[in-house]
Enzyme design. Structure first.
Site, short mmCIF file in Angstrom:
data_model
loop_
_atom_site.label_atom_id
_atom_site.label_comp_id
_atom_site.label_asym_id
_atom_site.label_seq_id
_atom_site.Cartn_x
_atom_site.Cartn_y
_atom_site.Cartn_z
N ASP A 41 -7.66 14.39 -2.82
CA ASP A 41 -7.29 14.25 -4.24
C ASP A 41 -6.80 15.58 -4.82
O ASP A 41 -5.73 15.65 -5.43
CB ASP A 41 -8.51 13.82 -5.07
N THR A 123 -8.57 4.93 -4.12
CA THR A 123 -9.45 5.79 -3.32
C THR A 123 -10.25 5.01 -2.28
O THR A 123 -10.39 5.45 -1.14
CB THR A 123 -10.44 6.49 -4.27
N SER A 227 -4.71 -0.29 -5.00
CA SER A 227 -3.77 0.67 -5.59
C SER A 227 -2.53 0.06 -6.24
O SER A 227 -2.32 -1.14 -6.20
CB SER A 227 -3.31 1.71 -4.56
N ARG A 244 -4.41 -8.65 -13.31
CA ARG A 244 -5.58 -7.76 -13.41
C ARG A 244 -6.32 -8.10 -14.69
O ARG A 244 -5.89 -7.72 -15.79
CB ARG A 244 -5.13 -6.30 -13.40
P1 AMP Z 1 -7.14 -1.24 -7.53
O1 AMP Z 1 -7.11 -0.81 -6.12
O2 AMP Z 1 -5.91 -1.96 -7.99
O3 AMP Z 1 -8.38 -1.97 -7.91
O4 AMP Z 1 -7.05 0.05 -8.44
C1 AMP Z 1 -7.73 1.24 -8.18
C2 AMP Z 1 -8.10 1.82 -9.50
O5 AMP Z 1 -9.10 1.03 -10.10
C3 AMP Z 1 -8.70 3.19 -9.42
O6 AMP Z 1 -7.74 4.19 -9.47
C4 AMP Z 1 -9.61 3.28 -10.62
O7 AMP Z 1 -9.03 3.96 -11.69
C5 AMP Z 1 -9.81 1.85 -11.01
N1 AMP Z 1 -11.23 1.52 -10.95
C6 AMP Z 1 -12.22 2.14 -10.27
N2 AMP Z 1 -13.42 1.55 -10.52
C7 AMP Z 1 -13.18 0.56 -11.39
C8 AMP Z 1 -14.01 -0.41 -12.04
N3 AMP Z 1 -15.32 -0.44 -11.83
N4 AMP Z 1 -13.42 -1.27 -12.88
C9 AMP Z 1 -12.09 -1.24 -13.08
N5 AMP Z 1 -11.26 -0.37 -12.48
C10 AMP Z 1 -11.80 0.53 -11.65
#
Ligand code: AMP
Ligand code: MG
Length: 317
Positions: A41, A123, A227, A244
């Protein structure tokens, strides 16, 4: 027209760091207890900050990581690893002070252009060797107007996607020509390919399933991907829908770096990104979006999905 070549190069270098960390440090992290993702990161953000400082010195930056966290939270031996990785990938001697300067470059200022950086988005996908992206969105007048998304695990080989001046493009991560991309023209329910987060904690999977049923998409292909690569797939015509919806009672806002580059890319490819009522995402309120949910589509099916979300929400009341 803005020359994005320095950002493409930075994304390639950042992807190199990410791959090196995956190969070298993921394997040892369980034994040492260190968080491998932290190294990548900070390394990726430092590279992007350096490129912006060199190529667009007056621009502002909003980024996920900070130089002070690097000093306060990362143990000295790990900081040394980052400095060594950067020295190697950049092919020049790098100091810790330079890394801090690159991490913080452009933050806390306002300018005509603002870069919105997520050095590693997805991540959990990065750690699990699934999908992740390196993202630099570009905002003007509080609107996402461009951006670059490096997607090392894109199906068929890593890609760099970018949006600029209302057009969207894709090029191989390994180097090659950038070609225009467009959202798909599919509009039949049985042809729709839907996407959502892998992580159950990131979104309300149950409610999204209900929306697909209500929209007649119960039998549509569904893929779970980490992501902003989800945005890239819609922009490239490789999927039609990314929904989402936040978990019930979630107090966690959407962060602009998770959506800025993706929104610009999908819109430039002719797709559509809105809140669940069809209103635009609001990028003018600092680091978080004030929106209730996000619908990303190829455009053709958008109104239809909004209606389905509204129906499911009305039934839930
Ligand atoms: P995705 O892979 O589309 O779920 O997106 C990843 C992103 O989700 C990360 O960069 C975080 O900013 C966000 N994220 C992490 N933990 C959470 C959570 N508990 N609820 C909602 N979004 C999250
Ligand atoms: Mg992110």
């Amino acid at each position: 027209m803005l020359n994005l070549e320095p950002i493409f190069q930075a994304v390639r270098q950042a992807a190199h760091i990410c791959q090196r960390v995956q190969q070298t440090y993921l394997a040892t992290s369980e034994k040492t207890g260190h968080e491998p993702v932290t190294i990548a990161d900070y390394g990726a953000q430092a590279i992007l900050g350096r490129a912006i400082q060199q190529a667009f010195p007056d621009d502002a930056v909003i980024a996920e990581e900070q130089g002070s966290q690097f000093i306060d939270l990362v143990p000295e031996d790990r900081r040394k690893v980052i400095v060594e990785l950067l020295t190697d990938v950049l092919g020049q001697p790098v100091t810790q002070d330079q890394v801090v300067g690159w991490l913080d470059h452009g933050q806390g200022r306002s300018a005509e252009r603002t870069w919105v950086i997520d050095p590693i988005d997805g991540t959990k996908g990065f750690i699990a060797l699934r999908n992740y992206v390196i993202a630099a969105g570009l905002m003007m007048d509080d609107q996402p107007v461009g951006g670059v998304i490096g997607s090392p695990a894109y199906p068929g080989g890593g890609r760099i996607f970018h949006a600029l001046d209302g057009a969207a493009y894709s090029q191989p991560l390994a180097g090659g020509e950038a070609t225009r991309i467009h959202a798909s023209t599919r509009s039949q329910a049985e042809q729709v390919r839907a996407l959502e987060s892998v992580e159950k904690s990131h979104a309300n999977h149950e409610r999204m399933e209900k929306v697909r049923q209500a929209a007649g998409l119960g039998a549509a292909a569904l893929d779970h991907i980490d992501s902003m690569e989800k945005y890239a797939r819609i922009a490239a015509g490789d999927a039609e829908l990314y929904l989402r919806l936040p978990r019930l009672n979630s107090t966690r806002p959407f962060m602009i770096w998770d959506h800025c580059a993706g929104t610009a890319l999908v819109q430039a490819a002719g797709g559509c990104v809105t809140d669940i009522d069809g209103s635009p995402l609001v990028f003018s309120q600092g680091k978080s979006l004030v929106n209730q949910g996000i619908i990303v589509s190829n455009g053709r099916i958008h109104d239809w999905v909004i209606a389905a979300v509204q129906q499911v929400l009305a039934e839930a009341e």
